[in-house]
Structure formats: structure tokens, C-alpha cells
Motif scaffolding. Structure first.
Motif, PDB file in Angstrom:
ATOM      1  N   VAL A  83       0.837  -1.334   0.066  1.00  0.00           N
ATOM      2  CA  VAL A  83      -0.034  -0.090   0.040  1.00  0.00           C
ATOM      3  C   VAL A  83       0.993   1.201  -0.062  1.00  0.00           C
ATOM      4  O   VAL A  83       1.895   1.365   0.800  1.00  0.00           O
ATOM      5  CB  VAL A  83      -1.076   0.091   1.203  1.00  0.00           C
ATOM      6  N   ASN A  84       0.489   2.213  -0.842  1.00  0.00           N
ATOM      7  CA  ASN A  84       1.420   3.319  -1.194  1.00  0.00           C
ATOM      8  C   ASN A  84       0.404   4.555  -0.653  1.00  0.00           C
ATOM      9  O   ASN A  84      -0.805   4.733  -1.041  1.00  0.00           O
ATOM     10  CB  ASN A  84       1.847   3.588  -2.398  1.00  0.00           C
ATOM     11  N   ILE A  85       0.842   5.366   0.261  1.00  0.00           N
ATOM     12  CA  ILE A  85       0.019   6.510   1.093  1.00  0.00           C
ATOM     13  C   ILE A  85       0.397   7.632   0.487  1.00  0.00           C
ATOM     14  O   ILE A  85       1.564   8.146   0.909  1.00  0.00           O
ATOM     15  CB  ILE A  85      -0.190   6.342   2.575  1.00  0.00           C
ATOM     16  N   PHE A  86      -0.537   8.801   0.334  1.00  0.00           N
ATOM     17  CA  PHE A  86      -0.095   9.805  -0.100  1.00  0.00           C
ATOM     18  C   PHE A  86      -1.234  11.001   0.165  1.00  0.00           C
ATOM     19  O   PHE A  86      -2.352  10.678   0.338  1.00  0.00           O
ATOM     20  CB  PHE A  86      -0.161  10.109  -1.857  1.00  0.00           C
ATOM     21  N   HIS A  87      -0.629  12.202   0.687  1.00  0.00           N
ATOM     22  CA  HIS A  87      -1.712  13.316   0.913  1.00  0.00           C
ATOM     23  C   HIS A  87      -1.718  13.919  -0.552  1.00  0.00           C
ATOM     24  O   HIS A  87      -0.723  14.370  -1.011  1.00  0.00           O
ATOM     25  CB  HIS A  87      -1.051  14.168   1.869  1.00  0.00           C
TER      26      HIS A  87
END
Length: 267
Positions: A83-87
Motif C-alpha cells: 500500500v502506498n499512501i499519499f496526501h
């Protein structure tokens, strides 16, 4: 039909156009008539074209979870665990880099808080479909269930308490509108939505269902209610209703459980 009481059973928005939906209990109407946060972000290539299911079938393999309060999106590729998390705002460049590597070409993520990025730039209101219609369509295709059909058609408002294709009452002749309310929010029903190649594909893999469009057109023609405004079907690859909302509805809220009431038709 007088004993039919249509009501909102599901509400969905799509914060990043063409990515996964967010299921909600209520949503605010913008001045434009669009739903707040619906398709407020979109992915573009360097030529300024949408990167979406119509142009890029591999987009179906992106799974996304979007936090509406924080603007944080979690992305992963179907059948993988990473999983890759970004604002979306503060880490826009990193997000664009991840998406660019996935698509194998550079992309840009843009934002529009006023109208979002709808397919129909004239009728900016939410699209409406009934649960019974989704169930009917699922019955046309061996191997497809109602949830998969729901994922393919990507409507905003789902109506229950009515028979299949009841929502075809929400449009009339060309240049006319059907005026109705959901809760205390006023709507204008415009036309049955023209569909694209996206609905022919598996929502998670992008694999096309054999002869999907041919089957759909044949079944839609034969199942069109006798009372429906047939003149709006120059072809039968149409489903769900496009809408507009008056500017007076800005700031009002649509909620799950709200009833839908038709009150007039204008030619």
C-alpha cells in the motif's frame, strides 16, 4: 405506481475520477450542482487528456481508499499487498510519480473544487439509478452479480423501493426537464446517460465481458418501460439519469433514507 415510495438507499462519490468510490451517508451540494468532493481530483496525461477507463484500461487494476477528511489516499495494485499512501495536496509530486510509474508515462493530478471533473460538463448533478435496475442488468449476464454491476456503472445515488427502470421517469422530451426532490433538494432530470466502454469491463481487472454491449442494447430495448420517453433513445446504450441542480440548492444535504418525489415536468 402511487404506492411506490422511492428513497435513497446508497450514496457514492469518487474523489479521484476513475478510481474507487467512497460510500457515504450524506453529501453536500455545491453551487454548480455537483456533489462536494465528487471527482474533485482527476489524472491527466501531458497532452491534457483524462487518464481514465475510456482511454487506459489498466486503471481498473488500481485499488484506492480515500479519506475525505484528510485528503489522504491509499493506493495499491490489484493482487498485490503493498500500500502506498499519499496526501493528495501536500504530496502531489510523489503521487504523480507513483501513478506515472504505474501507467508508464508522466501524469498530472489536478483539482477542481467548484465542479469537479464530470463527464457531462452541462449536467453537473449526480447520476441516479435504482437498485432494481442493477439487479435486472445482473440477470442478463451469467457470472455477474449486482455488486459488480454497481461498480461498473459508478452512479452517485441509488434508489430503492421501486421496480427496475423506474428512474426512466426522471426525464422527458428533449429540451424538457422532470423536476423532483430528494429530501429538500431540488433536481432537474435531464436525460438517460450514454454509456462508454468502461461498463463492458471487469471493474477490478479491466477484462472485457464477451458481447457485453450487444447484449445490453438488445435487453435495454426490450425492457424499456412502455411509458418511458422513447425519443431520448437514439440508441439503447443508455442507463442511469443525468441531472442538474439549481444554484438555490447550494449547501443543502442529500442523505441516505431521503425520499424522492416527482412534482412536475417542463417541456
Amino acid at each position: 405506481m402511487n404506492d411506490v415510495i422511492p428513497y435513497v438507499s446508497r450514496l457514492f462519490i469518487y474523489p479521484i475520477k476513475s478510481l474507487d468510490r467512497v460510500s457515504i451517508e450524506n453529501i453536500t451540494v455545491l453551487k454548480s450542482g455537483a456533489l462536494k468532493q465528487d471527482r474533485k481530483f482527476a489524472i491527466f496525461d501531458k497532452s491534457g487528456h483524462f487518464v481514465n477507463g475510456k482511454r487506459n484500461d489498466q486503471i481498473h487494476a488500481i485499488r484506492s481508499e480515500f479519506d475525505l477528511e484528510t485528503n489522504i489516499v491509499s493506493l495499491r495494485v490489484q493482487e498485490t499487498d503493498r500500500v502506498n499512501i499519499f496526501h493528495v495536496e501536500k504530496e502531489r509530486e510523489a503521487l504523480e510519480c507513483w501513478l506515472g510509474e504505474f501507467f508508464n508515462f508522466p501524469v498530472e493530478v489536478k483539482q477542481n473544487l467548484d465542479t469537479g471533473f464530470p463527464d457531462d460538463t452541462v449536467s453537473l448533478g449526480p447520476t441516479i439509478i435504482s437498485t432494481a435496475t442493477l439487479e435486472a442488468i445482473a440477470s442478463w449476464y451469467p457470472g455477474l452479480d449486482v455488486e459488480e454491476v454497481r461498480l461498473r456503472f459508478r452512479s452517485n445515488i441509488e434508489i430503492s423501493g421501486v421496480p427496475a427502470f423506474w428512474e426512466d421517469r426522471l426525464f422527458t422530451e428533449a429540451e424538457g426537464t422532470v423536476n423532483f426532490q430528494i429530501g429538500d433538494v431540488q433536481f432537474m432530470g435531464i436525460n438517460p446517460c450514454q454509456r462508454c466502454v468502461v461498463i463492458t469491463r471487469d471493474s477490478k481487472t479491466g477484462v472485457a465481458y464477451p458481447n457485453f454491449q450487444k447484449t445490453f442494447v438488445a435487453q435495454r430495448r426490450t425492457s424499456l418501460p412502455a411509458w418511458a420517453e422513447r425519443s431520448r433513445f437514439n440508441h439503447f446504450y443508455r442507463l442511469a439519469i443525468n441531472t442538474r441542480l439549481p444554484v438555490t440548492e447550494e449547501g443543502k444535504t442529500i442523505c441516505v433514507g431521503d425520499e424522492l418525489r416527482i412534482y412536475s415536468s417542463h417541456q
